[in-house]
Structure formats: C-alpha cells, structure tokens
Motif scaffolding. Structure first.
Motif, PDB file in Angstrom:
ATOM      1  N   ALA A 110     -24.382 -13.432   4.673  1.00 38.23           N
ATOM      2  CA  ALA A 110     -25.771 -13.714   5.068  1.00 38.23           C
ATOM      3  C   ALA A 110     -25.847 -14.088   6.549  1.00 38.23           C
ATOM      4  O   ALA A 110     -26.851 -13.833   7.206  1.00 38.23           O
ATOM      5  N   ASP A 111     -24.778 -14.665   7.103  1.00 37.77           N
ATOM      6  CA  ASP A 111     -24.756 -15.030   8.522  1.00 37.77           C
ATOM      7  C   ASP A 111     -24.518 -13.823   9.411  1.00 37.77           C
ATOM      8  O   ASP A 111     -24.893 -13.820  10.583  1.00 37.77           O
ATOM      9  N   ASP A 112     -23.852 -12.789   8.898  1.00 38.01           N
ATOM     10  CA  ASP A 112     -23.532 -11.585   9.675  1.00 38.01           C
ATOM     11  C   ASP A 112     -23.725 -10.362   8.791  1.00 38.01           C
ATOM     12  O   ASP A 112     -22.768  -9.829   8.225  1.00 38.01           O
ATOM     13  N   PRO A 113     -24.982  -9.857   8.687  1.00 39.18           N
ATOM     14  CA  PRO A 113     -25.246  -8.727   7.795  1.00 39.18           C
ATOM     15  C   PRO A 113     -24.498  -7.451   8.184  1.00 39.18           C
ATOM     16  O   PRO A 113     -24.256  -6.596   7.351  1.00 39.18           O
ATOM     17  N   GLU A 114     -24.119  -7.297   9.463  1.00 44.80           N
ATOM     18  CA  GLU A 114     -23.419  -6.096   9.924  1.00 44.80           C
ATOM     19  C   GLU A 114     -21.901  -6.235   9.816  1.00 44.80           C
ATOM     20  O   GLU A 114     -21.160  -5.403  10.338  1.00 44.80           O
ATOM     21  N   HIS A 115     -21.431  -7.271   9.169  1.00 48.60           N
ATOM     22  CA  HIS A 115     -19.995  -7.554   9.059  1.00 48.60           C
ATOM     23  C   HIS A 115     -19.253  -6.381   8.417  1.00 48.60           C
ATOM     24  O   HIS A 115     -19.673  -5.855   7.389  1.00 48.60           O
ATOM     25  N   THR A 116     -18.149  -5.943   9.065  1.00 47.19           N
ATOM     26  CA  THR A 116     -17.350  -4.843   8.529  1.00 47.19           C
ATOM     27  C   THR A 116     -15.906  -4.980   9.004  1.00 47.19           C
ATOM     28  O   THR A 116     -15.630  -5.649   9.995  1.00 47.19           O
ATOM     29  N   HIS A 117     -15.012  -4.305   8.313  1.00 43.16           N
ATOM     30  CA  HIS A 117     -13.594  -4.282   8.680  1.00 43.16           C
ATOM     31  C   HIS A 117     -13.134  -2.850   8.929  1.00 43.16           C
ATOM     32  O   HIS A 117     -11.950  -2.554   8.866  1.00 43.16           O
ATOM     33  N   GLY A 118     -14.052  -1.941   9.217  1.00 44.05           N
ATOM     34  CA  GLY A 118     -13.688  -0.538   9.414  1.00 44.05           C
ATOM     35  C   GLY A 118     -13.533   0.160   8.084  1.00 44.05           C
ATOM     36  O   GLY A 118     -13.805  -0.380   7.017  1.00 44.05           O
ATOM     37  N   GLU A 119     -13.047   1.423   8.173  1.00 41.45           N
ATOM     38  CA  GLU A 119     -12.896   2.219   6.963  1.00 41.45           C
ATOM     39  C   GLU A 119     -11.741   1.687   6.112  1.00 41.45           C
ATOM     40  O   GLU A 119     -10.656   1.419   6.615  1.00 41.45           O
ATOM     41  N   ALA A 120     -12.001   1.539   4.874  1.00 45.39           N
ATOM     42  CA  ALA A 120     -10.969   1.027   3.969  1.00 45.39           C
ATOM     43  C   ALA A 120      -9.882   2.065   3.766  1.00 45.39           C
ATOM     44  O   ALA A 120     -10.160   3.257   3.662  1.00 45.39           O
ATOM     45  N   VAL A 121      -8.638   1.616   3.749  1.00 48.10           N
ATOM     46  CA  VAL A 121      -7.493   2.495   3.546  1.00 48.10           C
ATOM     47  C   VAL A 121      -6.996   2.301   2.119  1.00 48.10           C
ATOM     48  O   VAL A 121      -6.787   1.177   1.683  1.00 48.10           O
ATOM     49  N   ASP A 122      -6.805   3.425   1.450  1.00 52.50           N
ATOM     50  CA  ASP A 122      -6.262   3.370   0.102  1.00 52.50           C
ATOM     51  C   ASP A 122      -4.861   2.758   0.182  1.00 52.50           C
ATOM     52  O   ASP A 122      -4.030   3.223   0.964  1.00 52.50           O
ATOM     53  N   PRO A 123      -4.577   1.706  -0.584  1.00 52.73           N
ATOM     54  CA  PRO A 123      -3.275   1.046  -0.472  1.00 52.73           C
ATOM     55  C   PRO A 123      -2.101   1.980  -0.758  1.00 52.73           C
ATOM     56  O   PRO A 123      -0.995   1.757  -0.286  1.00 52.73           O
ATOM     57  N   ARG A 124      -2.335   3.077  -1.464  1.00 49.77           N
ATOM     58  CA  ARG A 124      -1.254   4.025  -1.738  1.00 49.77           C
ATOM     59  C   ARG A 124      -0.837   4.789  -0.482  1.00 49.77           C
ATOM     60  O   ARG A 124       0.264   5.292  -0.384  1.00 49.77           O
ATOM     61  N   TRP A 125      -1.770   4.874   0.504  1.00 53.71           N
ATOM     62  CA  TRP A 125      -1.480   5.599   1.749  1.00 53.71           C
ATOM     63  C   TRP A 125      -1.164   4.649   2.896  1.00 53.71           C
ATOM     64  O   TRP A 125      -0.901   5.093   4.020  1.00 53.71           O
ATOM     65  N   ALA A 126      -1.159   3.351   2.661  1.00 52.27           N
ATOM     66  CA  ALA A 126      -0.958   2.381   3.737  1.00 52.27           C
ATOM     67  C   ALA A 126       0.384   2.571   4.433  1.00 52.27           C
ATOM     68  O   ALA A 126       0.472   2.493   5.659  1.00 52.27           O
ATOM     69  N   ALA A 127       1.442   2.863   3.704  1.00 54.05           N
ATOM     70  CA  ALA A 127       2.762   3.051   4.312  1.00 54.05           C
ATOM     71  C   ALA A 127       2.764   4.271   5.224  1.00 54.05           C
ATOM     72  O   ALA A 127       3.367   4.255   6.304  1.00 54.05           O
ATOM     73  N   LEU A 128       2.071   5.339   4.838  1.00 49.96           N
ATOM     74  CA  LEU A 128       2.002   6.536   5.666  1.00 49.96           C
ATOM     75  C   LEU A 128       1.249   6.265   6.961  1.00 49.96           C
ATOM     76  O   LEU A 128       1.650   6.726   8.028  1.00 49.96           O
ATOM     77  N   SER A 129       0.166   5.498   6.890  1.00 47.76           N
ATOM     78  CA  SER A 129      -0.593   5.204   8.108  1.00 47.76           C
ATOM     79  C   SER A 129       0.221   4.354   9.077  1.00 47.76           C
ATOM     80  O   SER A 129       0.080   4.479  10.285  1.00 47.76           O
ATOM     81  N   GLN A 130       1.121   3.523   8.559  1.00 45.74           N
ATOM     82  CA  GLN A 130       1.983   2.736   9.445  1.00 45.74           C
ATOM     83  C   GLN A 130       2.977   3.629  10.166  1.00 45.74           C
ATOM     84  O   GLN A 130       3.329   3.377  11.313  1.00 45.74           O
TER      85      GLN A 130
END
Length: 195
Positions: free
Chosen positions: A151-171
């Motif tokens: 409610a304090d920051d309606p535009e709050h975001t963390h970017g596009e979510a990464v599927d945890p199964r692909w997290a190792a590949l993105s690293q």
C-alpha cells in the motif's frame, strides 16, 4: 450464599426490581475492559473504557437485560500487519433466570439479586469482531519476496520472475555475452585451419 461480589465490575444488583414483573430500571455506566477480550489479531485493550447503556426488566422467569456496549478496539491488519484502531458498538440481550427456576446449565442465572454481565458482554464483543481484520477493505498486503508494504509503494516490483528450475542456467549466462564454447562472430569453436 452468592459467589458474586456486588462491588465487582459488571456485577449488577437487581434488588429494586427482582420478582416484580413489569418493573424496569435503566443504567448508564462505564467500566474498564478485562483481559483477554478479543481474537488473535484484534481485541479490546485491557483497561480501556467500555460504555454501557442498559435496561433491566423484571419478567416472570427473571431479569431481561438489553442494551449496548461501546468499546475501543486495537490490533493488526492480517495482510500488512499495520496497526489498526477503531470503535465498535455491540447489542446485548440476555435473560437471567432466578436461581430457583429449572433451566439447563447454559442459561444465565441470577445469584440472589446479583447478575454477572461480563460473560454476556465478552461473548457479544468477541463474536462481533472480524477474525481477519483489515486496515482497508482492499489492502494489498506485503510483498512475498521482500516483505515491503504494498500500500505504501503500489508500483513495487522485483523484475521478471525467474522459474527456479532455470535459475542455475541464468547464473551461468551472467557476465558472458556470447554462447559458451564459441566465438563472438560465429558462435562456434574455430577449426584447425581457421586460426
């Protein structure tokens, strides 16, 4: 002999109207809230004022108590944990039967000429409290990733979510602009004659 103390809060003496069907008495009083009047996230703070407007009526079976209780409530929003305060008025109605009447164990009883209003008051207040109190009806809650109040920051975001199964590949790809094992121009390893 009665176990009630006539000087205790919420204990009312009905001597003036007891066993006189048709007579009534009106009371306005303020008492301090007892401990434990509430649900997990919302309740009446101990020691806060409870304002009572009551009418005691003598009927054949006992004393009929009707009226209202106004209380202050305090707690936390279940979605964002923001402190919330408010006021609430609840209706009270209970028949206290004379102790010589044959009734079941769940019936409120007079002890001599005294009645204890606290159990009836506690039930009325607790049942009227919302089990999931909100600071506003459409409270967005907290960010599931970082816990920020949305409610304090309606535009709050963390970017596009990464599927945890692909997290190792993105690293593996971080800091490497070209595909693994190739050159920038061709994307493949140079052959023995191409050096």
């Amino acid at each position: 002999m009665t176990s009630l103390d006539s000087r205790a809060p919420f204990v009312l003496d009905t001597h003036e109207i007891a066993r006189r069907p048709g007579t009534q008495r009106e009371l306005t009083l303020s008492e301090k809230a007892p401990a434990g009047m509430g649900v997990d996230m919302l309740g009446v703070p101990e020691g806060s004022d409870i304002d009572l407007e009551l009418r005691l009526e003598s009927v054949m079976e006992g004393i009929l108590v009707t009226g209202t209780a106004s209380v202050h409530t305090s707690g936390e929003c279940v979605r964002c944990l923001k402190d919330i305060d408010g006021e609430m008025t609840v209706d009270l109605q209970e028949l206290y039967v004379y102790d010589d009447e044959e009734e079941d164990d769940d019936t409120a009883r007079l002890e001599g000429d005294l009645l204890d209003l606290e159990p009836v008051l506690r039930d009325a207040v607790v049942l009227a409290l919302p089990h999931n109190p909100l600071c506003v009806p459409d409270c967005p809650g907290l960010c599931p990733e970082c816990g920020a109040r949305l409610a304090d920051d309606p535009e709050h975001t963390h970017g596009e979510a990464v599927d945890p199964r692909w997290a190792a590949l993105s690293q593996l790809m971080q800091g490497n602009d070209r595909p693994a094992g190739g050159t920038e121009e061709t994307g493949r390893e140079p052959g023995p004659d191409e050096e």
